[in-house]
Motif scaffolding. Structure first.
Motif, PDB file in Angstrom:
ATOM      1  N   ASP A  48       9.616  41.094 -54.999  1.00 39.07           N
ATOM      2  CA  ASP A  48      10.561  41.287 -56.166  1.00 39.07           C
ATOM      3  C   ASP A  48       9.809  41.431 -57.556  1.00 39.07           C
ATOM      4  OD1 ASP A  48      12.704  41.056 -54.498  1.00 39.07           O
ATOM      5  OD2 ASP A  48      12.886  39.191 -54.604  1.00 39.07           O
ATOM      6  N   GLU A  49      10.480  41.674 -58.735  1.00 38.86           N
ATOM      7  CA  GLU A  49      10.005  41.951 -60.058  1.00 38.86           C
ATOM      8  C   GLU A  49       9.556  40.373 -60.606  1.00 38.86           C
ATOM      9  OE1 GLU A  49      12.251  44.030 -62.783  1.00 38.86           O
ATOM     10  OE2 GLU A  49      12.520  45.866 -61.267  1.00 38.86           O
ATOM     11  N   GLU A  50      10.137  39.490 -60.296  1.00 44.22           N
ATOM     12  CA  GLU A  50       9.678  38.194 -60.770  1.00 44.22           C
ATOM     13  C   GLU A  50       8.244  37.716 -60.116  1.00 44.22           C
ATOM     14  OE1 GLU A  50      11.951  34.542 -58.995  1.00 44.22           O
ATOM     15  OE2 GLU A  50      12.980  36.279 -57.980  1.00 44.22           O
ATOM     16  N   TYR A  51       7.896  38.430 -59.010  1.00 42.59           N
ATOM     17  CA  TYR A  51       6.646  38.107 -58.602  1.00 42.59           C
ATOM     18  C   TYR A  51       5.499  39.174 -58.870  1.00 42.59           C
ATOM     19  CZ  TYR A  51       9.278  34.753 -56.051  1.00 42.59           C
ATOM     20  OH  TYR A  51      10.507  33.459 -55.800  1.00 42.59           O
ATOM     21  N   GLY A  52       6.007  39.971 -59.827  1.00 38.85           N
ATOM     22  CA  GLY A  52       5.007  41.159 -59.908  1.00 38.85           C
ATOM     23  C   GLY A  52       5.162  42.176 -59.223  1.00 38.85           C
ATOM     24  N   GLY A  53       6.169  42.341 -58.555  1.00 37.16           N
ATOM     25  CA  GLY A  53       6.342  43.561 -57.413  1.00 37.16           C
ATOM     26  C   GLY A  53       7.124  44.706 -57.854  1.00 37.16           C
ATOM     27  N   ALA A  54       7.436  45.741 -56.731  1.00 38.91           N
ATOM     28  CA  ALA A  54       8.320  46.700 -57.158  1.00 38.91           C
ATOM     29  C   ALA A  54       9.710  46.723 -56.341  1.00 38.91           C
ATOM     30  CB  ALA A  54       7.402  47.756 -56.764  1.00 38.91           C
ATOM     31  N   GLY A  55       9.838  45.754 -55.628  1.00 33.71           N
ATOM     32  CA  GLY A  55      11.058  45.673 -54.902  1.00 33.71           C
ATOM     33  C   GLY A  55      11.405  46.635 -53.970  1.00 33.71           C
ATOM     34  N   LEU A  56      10.448  47.280 -53.295  1.00 31.56           N
ATOM     35  CA  LEU A  56      10.577  48.581 -52.354  1.00 31.56           C
ATOM     36  C   LEU A  56      10.598  47.724 -50.800  1.00 31.56           C
ATOM     37  CD1 LEU A  56       8.149  51.448 -53.655  1.00 31.56           C
ATOM     38  CD2 LEU A  56      10.485  50.701 -54.401  1.00 31.56           C
ATOM     39  N   ASP A  57      10.749  48.742 -49.948  1.00 34.86           N
ATOM     40  CA  ASP A  57      11.143  48.160 -48.614  1.00 34.86           C
ATOM     41  C   ASP A  57      10.213  48.581 -47.608  1.00 34.86           C
ATOM     42  OD1 ASP A  57      11.326  51.173 -48.206  1.00 34.86           O
ATOM     43  OD2 ASP A  57      13.448  51.170 -48.418  1.00 34.86           O
ATOM     44  N   ALA A  58      10.419  48.438 -46.295  1.00 32.00           N
ATOM     45  CA  ALA A  58       9.520  48.499 -45.328  1.00 32.00           C
ATOM     46  C   ALA A  58       9.104  49.987 -45.123  1.00 32.00           C
ATOM     47  CB  ALA A  58      10.096  48.013 -43.698  1.00 32.00           C
ATOM     48  N   VAL A  59      10.170  50.793 -45.375  1.00 33.30           N
ATOM     49  CA  VAL A  59       9.685  52.523 -45.562  1.00 33.30           C
ATOM     50  C   VAL A  59       8.486  52.724 -46.063  1.00 33.30           C
ATOM     51  CG1 VAL A  59      10.593  54.580 -45.736  1.00 33.30           C
ATOM     52  CG2 VAL A  59      11.982  52.924 -44.906  1.00 33.30           C
ATOM     53  N   ALA A  60       8.535  52.314 -47.558  1.00 32.46           N
ATOM     54  CA  ALA A  60       7.675  52.447 -48.497  1.00 32.46           C
ATOM     55  C   ALA A  60       6.284  51.712 -47.776  1.00 32.46           C
ATOM     56  CB  ALA A  60       7.702  51.789 -49.784  1.00 32.46           C
ATOM     57  N   LEU A  61       6.118  50.586 -47.308  1.00 28.21           N
ATOM     58  CA  LEU A  61       5.056  49.981 -46.904  1.00 28.21           C
ATOM     59  C   LEU A  61       4.513  51.005 -45.593  1.00 28.21           C
ATOM     60  CD1 LEU A  61       3.042  47.694 -46.421  1.00 28.21           C
ATOM     61  CD2 LEU A  61       4.592  46.470 -45.181  1.00 28.21           C
ATOM     62  N   CYS A  62       5.393  51.053 -44.700  1.00 29.88           N
ATOM     63  CA  CYS A  62       4.973  52.126 -43.724  1.00 29.88           C
ATOM     64  C   CYS A  62       4.369  53.513 -44.120  1.00 29.88           C
ATOM     65  CB  CYS A  62       5.939  52.474 -42.882  1.00 29.88           C
ATOM     66  SG  CYS A  62       6.477  50.807 -41.498  1.00 29.88           S
ATOM     67  N   LEU A  63       5.055  53.961 -45.265  1.00 30.12           N
ATOM     68  CA  LEU A  63       4.403  55.145 -45.816  1.00 30.12           C
ATOM     69  C   LEU A  63       2.879  55.067 -46.265  1.00 30.12           C
ATOM     70  CD1 LEU A  63       7.262  56.542 -47.826  1.00 30.12           C
ATOM     71  CD2 LEU A  63       6.058  57.797 -45.894  1.00 30.12           C
ATOM     72  N   VAL A  64       2.541  53.819 -46.751  1.00 35.00           N
ATOM     73  CA  VAL A  64       1.061  53.464 -47.523  1.00 35.00           C
ATOM     74  C   VAL A  64       0.279  53.226 -46.338  1.00 35.00           C
ATOM     75  CG1 VAL A  64      -0.295  51.907 -48.926  1.00 35.00           C
ATOM     76  CG2 VAL A  64       1.898  52.682 -49.349  1.00 35.00           C
ATOM     77  N   LEU A  65       0.684  52.395 -45.245  1.00 34.85           N
ATOM     78  CA  LEU A  65       0.018  52.201 -44.212  1.00 34.85           C
ATOM     79  C   LEU A  65      -0.526  53.618 -43.410  1.00 34.85           C
ATOM     80  CD1 LEU A  65       2.018  49.010 -42.527  1.00 34.85           C
ATOM     81  CD2 LEU A  65      -0.420  49.085 -43.630  1.00 34.85           C
ATOM     82  N   ARG A  66       0.440  54.371 -43.350  1.00 33.77           N
ATOM     83  CA  ARG A  66       0.187  55.754 -42.474  1.00 33.77           C
ATOM     84  C   ARG A  66      -1.123  56.398 -43.466  1.00 33.77           C
ATOM     85  NH1 ARG A  66       4.703  60.423 -42.901  1.00 33.77           N
ATOM     86  NH2 ARG A  66       3.803  61.941 -41.185  1.00 33.77           N
ATOM     87  N   LEU A 107      -6.365  48.691 -54.633  1.00 31.85           N
ATOM     88  CA  LEU A 107      -5.024  48.647 -54.085  1.00 31.85           C
ATOM     89  C   LEU A 107      -3.972  47.624 -55.018  1.00 31.85           C
ATOM     90  CD1 LEU A 107      -5.492  48.423 -50.196  1.00 31.85           C
ATOM     91  CD2 LEU A 107      -4.182  50.209 -51.477  1.00 31.85           C
ATOM     92  N   ALA A 108      -4.821  46.426 -55.396  1.00 28.52           N
ATOM     93  CA  ALA A 108      -4.240  45.689 -56.398  1.00 28.52           C
ATOM     94  C   ALA A 108      -3.968  46.340 -57.672  1.00 28.52           C
ATOM     95  CB  ALA A 108      -5.065  44.576 -56.381  1.00 28.52           C
ATOM     96  N   ALA A 109      -4.878  47.036 -58.098  1.00 30.34           N
ATOM     97  CA  ALA A 109      -4.722  47.665 -59.213  1.00 30.34           C
ATOM     98  C   ALA A 109      -3.829  48.787 -59.391  1.00 30.34           C
ATOM     99  CB  ALA A 109      -6.317  48.307 -59.986  1.00 30.34           C
ATOM    100  N   ALA A 110      -3.577  49.366 -58.288  1.00 34.32           N
ATOM    101  CA  ALA A 110      -2.576  50.366 -58.353  1.00 34.32           C
ATOM    102  C   ALA A 110      -1.056  49.783 -57.849  1.00 34.32           C
ATOM    103  CB  ALA A 110      -2.753  51.474 -57.125  1.00 34.32           C
ATOM    104  N   ASP A 111      -1.102  48.366 -57.762  1.00 35.12           N
ATOM    105  CA  ASP A 111       0.135  47.908 -57.497  1.00 35.12           C
ATOM    106  C   ASP A 111       0.761  48.076 -56.115  1.00 35.12           C
ATOM    107  OD1 ASP A 111       0.240  46.613 -60.007  1.00 35.12           O
ATOM    108  OD2 ASP A 111       1.596  48.461 -60.922  1.00 35.12           O
ATOM    109  N   LEU A 112      -0.252  48.400 -55.152  1.00 32.14           N
ATOM    110  CA  LEU A 112       0.273  48.405 -53.766  1.00 32.14           C
ATOM    111  C   LEU A 112       0.299  47.448 -52.922  1.00 32.14           C
ATOM    112  CD1 LEU A 112      -1.425  51.931 -53.278  1.00 32.14           C
ATOM    113  CD2 LEU A 112       0.721  51.600 -53.787  1.00 32.14           C
ATOM    114  N   LEU A 113      -0.303  46.292 -53.650  1.00 32.25           N
ATOM    115  CA  LEU A 113      -0.158  45.004 -52.723  1.00 32.25           C
ATOM    116  C   LEU A 113       1.059  44.255 -53.061  1.00 32.25           C
ATOM    117  CD1 LEU A 113      -3.903  43.398 -53.137  1.00 32.25           C
ATOM    118  CD2 LEU A 113      -2.758  44.941 -51.417  1.00 32.25           C
ATOM    119  N   SER A 114       2.140  44.766 -53.823  1.00 33.33           N
ATOM    120  CA  SER A 114       2.940  44.157 -54.461  1.00 33.33           C
ATOM    121  C   SER A 114       4.436  45.017 -54.154  1.00 33.33           C
ATOM    122  CB  SER A 114       3.135  43.533 -55.718  1.00 33.33           C
ATOM    123  OG  SER A 114       2.738  44.805 -56.658  1.00 33.33           O
TER     124      SER A 114
END
Length: 377
Positions: free
Chosen positions: A61-79, A50-57
């Protein structure tokens, strides 16, 4: 209304499917076959993927190594994670990290978030209170002591507590405000006692006795706990939806092959009606989930606060996941209870999700209170 997911959200789903393709539900440790906890830790191999696929970030925000997506994206992955019973603290760690980013101080952000985005640091959240039947923030007291806070109390059933580096603990102050304390697992004055969930996973009872937490690691922003609690609840609804969809698919495949009197049992009216009812449950779970996730993500105004949409999603998810799994067990007959078949694992996980969400009647009461306080018209 436009229910189309963005390209970034769809890309997150595809990345999640690639990671979880290697997770076999039949290989998930079974609570029916294991005495005590099924494992000492969560699945670190999947966590690394998950970390290698950048799914933990995803949400950072980008300054912390993230993609800046929202709760909808998280719920899609959790599903997707729930469809294969992935044993990882994806919801808890992602939600806690986002709470730190949204409400935490600059020191905590700089120290925790880059490591969390790389999977090097794991966060979890205490949400069950002392008994599981009371507000979590009432179970622990927090009082200032110089440049630190002292915590006293007990939180039960903390998920992934033994594998986490920090536990986010809601606590109430003498002015009746709620703060969020980031408690290191090995903090002096913080003791874990093992508990076992219906899934067989290790939970932790966290006992705090004058546990001293530095002010930099305490979030005292107004509304932080309420926001985090709603995000966790919505994420749990996403897990319930994914699990229910996987179970209904298993049931469809089984009843399509299983024959009685020379015909597949799926062609019998009684079987088809029950399966159709569960399909309706899943579609209602899905619609209410995306409404809640959208409200949390956008902060959009509505006739009711976002907590109303979260309550509706919880009502459907709590009742729906139970009905889907019970019907699946019924339509599978005795085969559904066979420990060589994965349905019993889904049943155990569904019960855990149902208990985590709480009874639908309680959410209906909360929704009623909101309707009374915000008359529609």
């Amino acid at each position: 209304m436009d229910f189309t997911f963005t390209e970034e959200q769809q890309a997150a789903v595809e990345a999640a499917k690639a990671v979880f393709a290697g997770v076999v539900p039949d290989g998930v440790p079974s609570p029916a076959l294991t005495a005590g906890a099924v494992a000492a830790d969560f699945d670190r191999q999947v966590w690394a993927k998950l970390a290698a696929a950048d799914l933990l970030s995803l949400l950072l925000d980008e300054e912390y190594g993230g993609a800046g997506l929202d709760a909808v994206a998280l719920c899609l992955v959790l599903r997707e994670s729930a469809k294969v019973l992935a044993r990882v603290p994806l919801l808890e760690s992602s939600a806690a990290a986002l709470a730190v980013q949204r409400y935490g101080g600059p020191e905590s952000k700089a120290d925790l978030l880059p490591r969390a985005s790389r999977g090097e640091l794991v966060l979890t959240v205490a949400t069950s209170g002392r008994t599981g039947h009371e507000p979590a923030e009432r179970a622990v007291t927090a009082r200032r002591d110089g440049d630190a806070w002292l915590l006293d109390g007990t939180q039960t059933a903390v998920p992934w507590a033994y594998g986490a580096d920090f536990i986010v603990v809601p606590a109430h102050t003498d002015t009746d405000r709620t703060v969020l304390a980031l408690v290191p697992r090995d903090l002096e004055g913080a003791v874990l006692a093992e508990q076992i969930s219906t899934t067989g996973e290790r939970l932790g009872q966290l006992r705090l006795d004058s546990a001293r937490v530095a002010s930099r690691d305490v979030i005292d922003a107004e509304g932080a706990w309420e926001w985090l609690r709603e995000l966790l609840a919505t994420g749990t609804c996403a897990q319930a939806l994914g699990l229910g969809e996987a179970v209904l698919r298993m049931t469809s495949e089984y009843t399509g092959k299983r024959e009685q009197f020379g015909f597949p049992v799926a062609t019998f009216q009684a079987v088809a009606v029950q399966a159709a009812d569960r399909y309706i449950d899943l579609r209602a779970m899905e619609a209410t989930l995306w409404q809640a996730a959208w409200r949390i993500s956008t902060g959009a105004c509505g006739a009711l606060p976002a907590s109303g949409d979260v309550a509706v999603a919880k009502i459907w998810a709590s009742e729906g996941v139970r009905r889907v799994v019970q019907t699946a067990q019924h339509l599978h007959g005795g085969f559904g209870a066979d420990t060589d078949y994965s349905l019993h694992r889904y049943h155990a996980w569904a019960k855990h999700l149902e208990l985590s969400l709480g009874p639908a009647a309680a959410h209906e009461e909360a929704l009623g209170d909101l309707l009374a306080a915000h008359p529609l018209g």
